[in-house]
Design a protein around this motif. Sequence first.
Motif, PDB file in Angstrom:
ATOM      1  N   THR A  27       0.831  -1.206   0.000  1.00 53.90           N
ATOM      2  CA  THR A  27       0.000   0.000   0.000  1.00 53.90           C
ATOM      3  C   THR A  27       0.865   1.254   0.000  1.00 53.90           C
ATOM      4  O   THR A  27       0.609   2.205  -0.753  1.00 53.90           O
ATOM      5  CB  THR A  27      -0.919   0.004   1.236  1.00 53.90           C
ATOM      6  OG1 THR A  27      -1.762  -1.161   1.192  1.00 53.90           O
ATOM      7  CG2 THR A  27      -1.776   1.254   1.269  1.00 53.90           C
ATOM      8  N   LEU A  28       1.905   1.269   0.841  1.00 59.33           N
ATOM      9  CA  LEU A  28       2.806   2.428   0.924  1.00 59.33           C
ATOM     10  C   LEU A  28       3.469   2.718  -0.423  1.00 59.33           C
ATOM     11  O   LEU A  28       3.433   3.856  -0.919  1.00 59.33           O
ATOM     12  CB  LEU A  28       3.880   2.160   1.989  1.00 59.33           C
ATOM     13  CG  LEU A  28       5.064   3.140   2.025  1.00 59.33           C
ATOM     14  CD1 LEU A  28       4.579   4.545   2.359  1.00 59.33           C
ATOM     15  CD2 LEU A  28       6.123   2.659   3.018  1.00 59.33           C
ATOM     16  N   VAL A  29       4.052   1.685  -1.024  1.00 62.07           N
ATOM     17  CA  VAL A  29       4.771   1.871  -2.287  1.00 62.07           C
ATOM     18  C   VAL A  29       3.811   2.253  -3.409  1.00 62.07           C
ATOM     19  O   VAL A  29       4.107   3.137  -4.228  1.00 62.07           O
ATOM     20  CB  VAL A  29       5.558   0.597  -2.647  1.00 62.07           C
ATOM     21  CG1 VAL A  29       6.171   0.714  -4.041  1.00 62.07           C
ATOM     22  CG2 VAL A  29       6.663   0.346  -1.626  1.00 62.07           C
ATOM     23  N   SER A  30       2.669   1.603  -3.462  1.00 60.55           N
ATOM     24  CA  SER A  30       1.721   1.864  -4.549  1.00 60.55           C
ATOM     25  C   SER A  30       1.153   3.275  -4.487  1.00 60.55           C
ATOM     26  O   SER A  30       1.090   3.984  -5.500  1.00 60.55           O
ATOM     27  CB  SER A  30       0.585   0.842  -4.509  1.00 60.55           C
ATOM     28  OG  SER A  30       1.076  -0.472  -4.684  1.00 60.55           O
ATOM     29  N   ILE A  31       0.729   3.695  -3.291  1.00 59.97           N
ATOM     30  CA  ILE A  31       0.152   5.043  -3.163  1.00 59.97           C
ATOM     31  C   ILE A  31       1.214   6.102  -3.452  1.00 59.97           C
ATOM     32  O   ILE A  31       0.939   7.112  -4.120  1.00 59.97           O
ATOM     33  CB  ILE A  31      -0.455   5.235  -1.762  1.00 59.97           C
ATOM     34  CG1 ILE A  31      -1.713   4.356  -1.621  1.00 59.97           C
ATOM     35  CG2 ILE A  31      -0.797   6.699  -1.505  1.00 59.97           C
ATOM     36  CD1 ILE A  31      -2.380   4.424  -0.273  1.00 59.97           C
ATOM     37  N   THR A  32       2.440   5.875  -2.974  1.00 60.54           N
ATOM     38  CA  THR A  32       3.536   6.806  -3.275  1.00 60.54           C
ATOM     39  C   THR A  32       3.751   6.910  -4.781  1.00 60.54           C
ATOM     40  O   THR A  32       3.883   8.013  -5.339  1.00 60.54           O
ATOM     41  CB  THR A  32       4.839   6.346  -2.601  1.00 60.54           C
ATOM     42  OG1 THR A  32       4.648   6.263  -1.187  1.00 60.54           O
ATOM     43  CG2 THR A  32       5.978   7.320  -2.893  1.00 60.54           C
TER      44      THR A  32
END
Length: 389
Positions: A27-32
């Motif tokens: 989630t962190l990498v994708s949203i970033t």
Amino acid sequence: MTDLLSKLFVKNYRETSKPSVRAAYGTLVSITGIILNLILFGAKFFVGTLFGAVSITADAVNNLSDAGSQLISLLSFRIAAKPADREHPFGHARIEYVASMLVSFLILHIGLDLFGESISKIISGEKPEANWLSVGVLGGSILVKLWLALFNRKIGKRIDSAVMRATASDSISDVLSTSAVLLSVLLILFFPHLPFSPDGYVGLLVAILIIIAGLKILNDSKNSILGEAPSEEIVSRISELVRSEPQVLGIHDLVVHNYGVGHVVAALHVEVDGKIDVFHSHDMIDTLERRLRGDLGIEATIHMDPIVTDDELTSRLRKQVLEVVLGIDERLNIHDFRFVTGATHSNLIFDIAAPFELKMSDEELKRAVSDAISRLDPSYFTVVTVDRA
């Protein structure tokens, strides 16, 4: 920056084997990635449209496709975190491979569209307007994409994510393609009277780089879905752990199935002394299976093969057969050797472990071994099974 973001947004960020932690990283990498790629798309599309630069506009559309790829990644991590159920007893972790393949299709589509648009630009010979605003936007994009590549690569390595490795590779190709676009803008800026427009040619180069990146990701995803041979590292770790048990005399027929990160299933045969009490050997096998699960995270099923160790004739024949097999090809080996004597002839029963790279067919190999052993003693017949690995 990567460690800071991990600490801020991923609870228990060090426990990367947990599905919930992997989902949080995803989630962190994708949203970033979605946020940064949308910003890059907006800036490049504005500049490219304003000044008529097809290479910049195409690079902007590539950023939009990257945002879409990150959205696919986000959904895949959410699905991969779901627990096993009756329809999916090994969990949902392989969805990451499917997501990587979808990303590759999206990249290839963008690359092919850009290829055609660049050809049209070359034919028309139209020159875009070059200015320092374009240079600033492209330079900033290169820095952002380079950071995203390192960000995805580091976290992808940390949680062993195929989709993040694919995204990192795509970001590196974006760095190269945007650098080429920047070069074309600088050429027009410093050499305004060039007899040709570099814009279309650079767009063509960008398209080719994008297509190559897409094909590589597609091939890697295809191999993961079809099933690959286990890495030398995992084979070595399994072998070392099993052979650390003193009762184990040999291992063979190792098969490893990867159902995604944290979902590895293995089966192997372990040779033990046939004189040892079967209950004692069975207890040893259970202990090895627990150690493989606890130390390596591998659900293993071990088959016990009792072998004769105190019969001089059987041991001598096994050594002779091994020498014959190695004489055919030094990569060969034997296991499950048995000697059954009879009134008119004796059977030598064994398996041959052969690499897929061996050019001989199974039947040719069996015939060569049988002929060589019959020369040792015509009364020896062979019953051979060939295991390719």
